[in-house]
Write a protein that holds these residues in place. Structure first.
Motif, PDB file in Angstrom:
ATOM      1  N   TRP A  36       0.830  -1.187   0.000  1.00 42.94           N
ATOM      2  CA  TRP A  36       0.000   0.000   0.000  1.00 42.94           C
ATOM      3  C   TRP A  36       0.866   1.238   0.000  1.00 42.94           C
ATOM      4  N   TYR A  37       0.497   2.189  -0.819  1.00 43.10           N
ATOM      5  CA  TYR A  37       1.082   3.511  -0.843  1.00 43.10           C
ATOM      6  C   TYR A  37      -0.043   4.518  -0.639  1.00 43.10           C
ATOM      7  N   ARG A  38       0.318   5.716  -0.249  1.00 43.92           N
ATOM      8  CA  ARG A  38      -0.701   6.741  -0.086  1.00 43.92           C
ATOM      9  C   ARG A  38      -0.186   8.069  -0.596  1.00 43.92           C
ATOM     10  N   GLN A  39      -1.124   8.914  -0.990  1.00 44.06           N
ATOM     11  CA  GLN A  39      -0.794  10.220  -1.511  1.00 44.06           C
ATOM     12  C   GLN A  39      -1.822  11.231  -1.019  1.00 44.06           C
ATOM     13  N   VAL A  48       3.464   2.916   2.445  1.00 45.43           N
ATOM     14  CA  VAL A  48       2.833   2.676   3.736  1.00 45.43           C
ATOM     15  C   VAL A  48       3.283   1.337   4.301  1.00 45.43           C
ATOM     16  N   ALA A  49       3.096   0.276   3.525  1.00 49.63           N
ATOM     17  CA  ALA A  49       3.476  -1.055   3.967  1.00 49.63           C
ATOM     18  C   ALA A  49       3.538  -1.981   2.776  1.00 49.63           C
ATOM     19  N   THR A  50       4.402  -2.983   2.858  1.00 52.08           N
ATOM     20  CA  THR A  50       4.501  -4.003   1.818  1.00 52.08           C
ATOM     21  C   THR A  50       4.599  -5.376   2.453  1.00 52.08           C
ATOM     22  N   MET A  51       4.228  -6.378   1.675  1.00 54.76           N
ATOM     23  CA  MET A  51       4.364  -7.754   2.116  1.00 54.76           C
ATOM     24  C   MET A  51       4.669  -8.630   0.909  1.00 54.76           C
ATOM     25  N   THR A  56       7.573 -11.630   4.109  1.00 54.64           N
ATOM     26  CA  THR A  56       8.309 -10.506   4.665  1.00 54.64           C
ATOM     27  C   THR A  56       7.465  -9.240   4.608  1.00 54.64           C
ATOM     28  N   THR A  57       7.406  -8.514   5.713  1.00 56.09           N
ATOM     29  CA  THR A  57       6.633  -7.278   5.774  1.00 56.09           C
ATOM     30  C   THR A  57       7.529  -6.089   6.050  1.00 56.09           C
ATOM     31  N   ASN A  58       7.057  -4.939   5.623  1.00 58.07           N
ATOM     32  CA  ASN A  58       7.734  -3.681   5.874  1.00 58.07           C
ATOM     33  C   ASN A  58       6.677  -2.615   6.085  1.00 58.07           C
ATOM     34  N   HIS A  59       6.808  -1.870   7.167  1.00 57.14           N
ATOM     35  CA  HIS A  59       5.879  -0.789   7.468  1.00 57.14           C
ATOM     36  C   HIS A  59       6.644   0.515   7.632  1.00 57.14           C
ATOM     37  N   ALA A  60       6.089   1.575   7.088  1.00 55.02           N
ATOM     38  CA  ALA A  60       6.695   2.879   7.257  1.00 55.02           C
ATOM     39  C   ALA A  60       6.711   3.256   8.735  1.00 55.02           C
ATOM     40  N   ASP A  61       7.732   4.010   9.137  1.00 59.21           N
ATOM     41  CA  ASP A  61       7.853   4.400  10.536  1.00 59.21           C
ATOM     42  C   ASP A  61       6.616   5.151  11.029  1.00 59.21           C
ATOM     43  N   SER A  62       6.000   5.919  10.150  1.00 61.61           N
ATOM     44  CA  SER A  62       4.864   6.729  10.545  1.00 61.61           C
ATOM     45  C   SER A  62       3.625   5.908  10.903  1.00 61.61           C
ATOM     46  N   VAL A  63       3.598   4.640  10.495  1.00 68.83           N
ATOM     47  CA  VAL A  63       2.417   3.819  10.752  1.00 68.83           C
ATOM     48  C   VAL A  63       2.718   2.598  11.606  1.00 68.83           C
ATOM     49  N   LYS A  64       3.966   2.385  11.960  1.00 70.56           N
ATOM     50  CA  LYS A  64       4.321   1.228  12.784  1.00 70.56           C
ATOM     51  C   LYS A  64       3.574   1.267  14.108  1.00 70.56           C
ATOM     52  N   THR A  68      -1.262  -2.601  10.031  1.00 68.24           N
ATOM     53  CA  THR A  68      -0.736  -3.936   9.825  1.00 68.24           C
ATOM     54  C   THR A  68      -1.154  -4.454   8.459  1.00 68.24           C
ATOM     55  N   ILE A  69      -0.176  -4.886   7.675  1.00 70.06           N
ATOM     56  CA  ILE A  69      -0.469  -5.452   6.373  1.00 70.06           C
ATOM     57  C   ILE A  69      -0.550  -6.971   6.493  1.00 70.06           C
ATOM     58  N   SER A  70      -1.432  -7.576   5.726  1.00 64.04           N
ATOM     59  CA  SER A  70      -1.564  -9.024   5.710  1.00 64.04           C
ATOM     60  C   SER A  70      -2.011  -9.467   4.321  1.00 64.04           C
ATOM     61  N   ARG A  71      -1.865 -10.759   4.058  1.00 66.80           N
ATOM     62  CA  ARG A  71      -2.236 -11.309   2.751  1.00 66.80           C
ATOM     63  C   ARG A  71      -2.978 -12.617   2.912  1.00 66.80           C
ATOM     64  N   GLU A  72      -3.890 -12.862   1.991  1.00 65.77           N
ATOM     65  CA  GLU A  72      -4.509 -14.159   1.810  1.00 65.77           C
ATOM     66  C   GLU A  72      -4.141 -14.619   0.409  1.00 65.77           C
TER      67      GLU A  72
END
Length: 117
Positions: A36-39, A48-51, A56-64, A68-72
């Motif tokens: 997810w990205y935001r503008q 914002v966050a990737t998975m 493997t996940t990565n969250h921007a510091d501003s939203v940690k 929470t990102i997740s996948r099905e």
């Protein structure tokens, strides 16, 4: 070709929660990263966050601690659970798909999240 459709945006009060969904369809490469990205108006698009498909996940510091990102994988769907929302989280949120080996990148059309009283 991959198509991405976001949903779940809307108006929420500060401190509230929303969950965004992004459903991918088409030629889904097995090794990929979704996120997810935001503008916000007048601002550049930011991560914002990737998975990854490996988990493997990565969250921007501003939203940690808040997002929470997740996948099905079976549904080719990625989610973004957003808690403790702040007015500065207001933005259009875009789903992104990247095939690591193919180099293909795709974007959804975005869903608007507005955090306001």
């Amino acid at each position: 070709q991959v198509q991405l459709v976001e949903s779940g945006g809307g108006l929420v009060q500060p401190g509230g929660s929303l969950r965004l969904s992004c459903a991918a369809s088409g030629s889904i490469f097995s090794i990929n990263v979704m996120g997810w990205y935001r503008q916000a108006p007048g601002e550049q698009r930011e991560l914002v966050a990737t998975m990854s498909s490996l988990g493997t996940t990565n969250h921007a510091d501003s939203v940690k601690g808040r997002f929470t990102i997740s996948r099905e994988s079976a549904k080719n769907t990625v989610y973004l659970q957003m808690n403790s929302l702040k007015p500065e989280d207001t933005a259009v949120y875009y789903c992104n798909f990247q095939g690591i080996y193919s180099g293909e990148r795709y974007w959804g059309k975005g869903t608007l999240v507005t955090v306001s009283s």
